[in-house]
Scaffold this active site. Structure first.
Site, PDB file in Angstrom:
ATOM      1  N   GLY A 174      82.569 -14.136  14.331  1.00 37.21           N
ATOM      2  CA  GLY A 174      83.111 -14.774  13.124  1.00 37.21           C
ATOM      3  C   GLY A 174      82.192 -15.879  12.660  1.00 37.21           C
ATOM      4  O   GLY A 174      80.990 -15.863  12.964  1.00 37.21           O
ATOM      5  N   ASN A 175      82.767 -16.837  11.942  1.00 33.27           N
ATOM      6  CA  ASN A 175      81.910 -17.883  11.368  1.00 33.27           C
ATOM      7  C   ASN A 175      81.679 -19.041  12.341  1.00 33.27           C
ATOM      8  O   ASN A 175      82.438 -19.246  13.292  1.00 33.27           O
ATOM      9  CB  ASN A 175      82.490 -18.368  10.030  1.00 33.27           C
ATOM     10  CG  ASN A 175      83.795 -19.119  10.215  1.00 33.27           C
ATOM     11  OD1 ASN A 175      83.818 -20.253  10.688  1.00 33.27           O
ATOM     12  ND2 ASN A 175      84.908 -18.473   9.868  1.00 33.27           N
ATOM     13  N   GLU A 197      79.129 -14.315  18.413  1.00 33.22           N
ATOM     14  CA  GLU A 197      78.406 -13.464  17.453  1.00 33.22           C
ATOM     15  C   GLU A 197      78.688 -14.029  16.070  1.00 33.22           C
ATOM     16  O   GLU A 197      79.753 -13.785  15.506  1.00 33.22           O
ATOM     17  CB  GLU A 197      78.899 -12.007  17.563  1.00 33.22           C
ATOM     18  CG  GLU A 197      78.444 -11.287  18.814  1.00 33.22           C
ATOM     19  CD  GLU A 197      76.965 -10.907  18.791  1.00 33.22           C
ATOM     20  OE1 GLU A 197      76.269 -11.178  17.786  1.00 33.22           O
ATOM     21  OE2 GLU A 197      76.506 -10.332  19.798  1.00 33.22           O
ATOM     22  N   CYS A 215      77.278  -9.303   8.543  1.00 36.13           N
ATOM     23  CA  CYS A 215      76.551 -10.441   9.121  1.00 36.13           C
ATOM     24  C   CYS A 215      75.046 -10.281   9.016  1.00 36.13           C
ATOM     25  O   CYS A 215      74.323 -11.263   8.968  1.00 36.13           O
ATOM     26  CB  CYS A 215      76.964 -10.612  10.580  1.00 36.13           C
ATOM     27  SG  CYS A 215      76.723  -9.137  11.559  1.00 36.13           S
TER      28      CYS A 215
END
Ligand code: NAD
Length: 483
Positions: free
Chosen positions: A194-195, A216, A250
């Site tokens: 995620g962010n 990640e 991403c």
């Protein structure tokens, strides 16, 4: 979407832990069976899974198969086949003779009960790729799906218990409150995709239990174009990549750094491919996704509204969150399009005067997840390899590096840490246990350690102080293995 009741969360974790403690998840036959079941779940429900992803993101079925369903199917099968090889204890042989009777060995052990927190943009692969890693390692796992992909979350929570052992694998549906409760509990590994902002919340919570974490994350992945690679083909490859999932990936190219004199040639090539990919425009094409929700739609719209660059392609959107892939030229440092990861279908082009300027531009920012460069010039390649930092580096195409099953995937710095895909996913959920078994007969080699210490013992342990260390020079042109 019904959320998992908060009060059930500790019970779910405890059930999984109890399952792990029985040892049932450790035998290879059991792991292989779960992996085949995961593959079977993909095969027998491919259409339903693609439909759920389509309902969440408007993604065409072809893209759902290409990037998610079939990848998990194939990789689960590869894991099942490779289990024996990956899990084999390593018996050390390249060791001094006097240590050989100790049988030093390295065992690959499952970490235990793990937590997987996944995002919405590729909801299937980003939840099940870590899952096949956890299964391969012999772990139990909770999968927390994203609230922004509710159709997928609902389907997964129905399917998983039909195919996998429900006492070992469990889906938790929810958002902040559910994750917060999950994070209060102790886990043996946390895998978060995620962010970067939420990654800090995850890391801080994990630190309370000293839990190892994989992050990640994303960021702005740049593309360098020096004009030596076929410009038409470069434009075709970049446009295809950027339009995938409407730029919500991403590893999507986030911005382009092109030599100033090549900018217009690149834009002409984009126009040509744009017309071929979507003859009636992306908004009227069945080969085009939409933005996930109003929040992200507004965020992307705002970035575009504030740019000082010149829109040369796209720019239109609909009230149902479809947004044309939009190319913006002459973007300069400080522009809205360079403020944050775009995570949408906007592609700014920044003209630069040299490859070195491009490298400096990238170096002044957070390390990207991926760095792309289109070039056939070996000197440009060398400069890029040696003078930049990124999780992955791909020359002359975008996103396609993800199809190399054997390559590790992950970030560096702000784009995260840890590596996944196949063996690397397995290794994340495995710990390495070093063992020796020192026999009674080895005692004669150990006598030298005991007190009271003598001059002979001191000389024995001081022997390395007499080692000859070779003279060396610090100069050299290339890094190891880079030609
Ligand atoms: P998201 O909003 O779905 O959030 C991810 C997870 O975090 C969800 O399960 C969500 O419930 C949880 N979460 C949200 N807020 C939280 C909070 N306050 N506390 C605890 N948990 C919380 O997804 P996102 O973050 O918008 O995902 C997009 C980002 O992920 C982009 O930056 C993208 O680059 C990155 N990404 C990275 C990879 C990779 O493999 N490196 C893959 C996909 C996406």
């Amino acid at each position: 979407m019904d959320y998992t009741p908060i009060e059930e969360i500790p019970r779910i974790r405890d059930t999984l832990r109890a399952t792990f403690a029985t040892g049932v998840t450790k035998p290879l036959a059991w792991r292989r069976h779960q992996l085949f079941q995961l593959a079977r779940m993909m095969q027998e429900n491919a259409e339903a899974l693609a439909d759920a992803i389509n309902a969440d993101l408007g993604r065409p079925r072809m893209e759902a198969y290409m990037a998610e369903v079939c990848v998990i199917l194939e990789r689960s099968m590869i894991c099942a086949e490779k289990l024996e090889e990956w899990t084999k204890p390593e018996v050390l042989t390249d060791i001094p003779d006097w240590q050989k009777p100790w049988h030093p060995a390295v065992y690959k052990m499952p970490k235990g009960t793990v937590l997987i927190i996944s995002p919405w943009n590729y909801p299937l692969i980003l939840s099940l790729q870590p899952l096949y890693g956890a299964i391969s390692a012999g772990c139990c796992a909770v999968i927390k799906t994203s609230e922004y992909a509710p159709n997928y979350a609902n389907l997964l929570s129905q399917l998983l218990p039909q195919y996998l052992d429900p006492s070992a694998y469990h889906v938790v549906k929810g958002e902040v409150a559910e994750v917060t409760r999950l994070l209060e509990l102790q886990w043996d590994h946390i895998f978060y995709t995620g962010n970067g902002k939420i990654a800090r919340v995850i890391s801080a919570a994990a630190a309370k239990h000293l839990t190892p974490v994989t992050l990640e994350l994303g960021g702005k992945s740049p593309v360098i174009i020096d004009g030596t690679f076929d410009m038409r083909l470069a434009a075709k490859r970049i446009l295809w990549a950027k339009a995938n999932n409407s730029g919500q990936m991403c590893v999507i190219p986030d911005y382009i750094l092109v030599l100033r004199e090549k900018q217009d040639e690149l834009i002409e090539a984009f126009k040509e491919h744009y017309a071929t990919f979507w003859p009636d425009g992306p908004l009227n094409s069945k080969s085009y996704s939409r933005i996930v929700n109003e929040l992200h739609f507004k965020r992307v719209s705002d970035l575009l509204a504030r740019t000082k660059g010149e829109i040369v392609l796209g720019g239109k959107s609909t009230s149902s969150f479809s947004f044309e892939t939009t190319i913006v030229k002459n973007v300069a440092d400080g522009d809205s399009l360079l403020e944050q990861e775009i995570f949408g279908p906007l592609l700014p082009i920044i003209p630069v005067d040299s490859v070195q300027d491009a490298i400096d531009f990238i170096g002044a920012r957070n390390h990207p997840l991926v760095l792309y460069a289109f070039t056939e010039d070996s000197e440009t390649k060398r400069k890029v390899i040696e003078n930049t930092t990124s999780g992955n580096l791909a020359f002359n195409d975008c996103v396609q590096q993800l199809t190399v099953n054997e390559l590790p995937f992950g970030g560096v710095g702000e784009s995260g840490y840890g590596r996944q895909v196949l063996k690397y996913s397995y290794e994340l959920f495995t710990y390495i246990r070093a063992t020796v078994d020192i026999p009674k007969s080895a005692e004669h080699t150990l006598e030298v350690r005991y007190a009271p210490y003598s001059k002979e013992q001191l000389d024995f342990f001081a022997a390395p102080l007499n080692m000859v260390i070779p003279k060396s020079t610090p100069t050299g042109l290339v890094m190891n293995g880079i030609h």
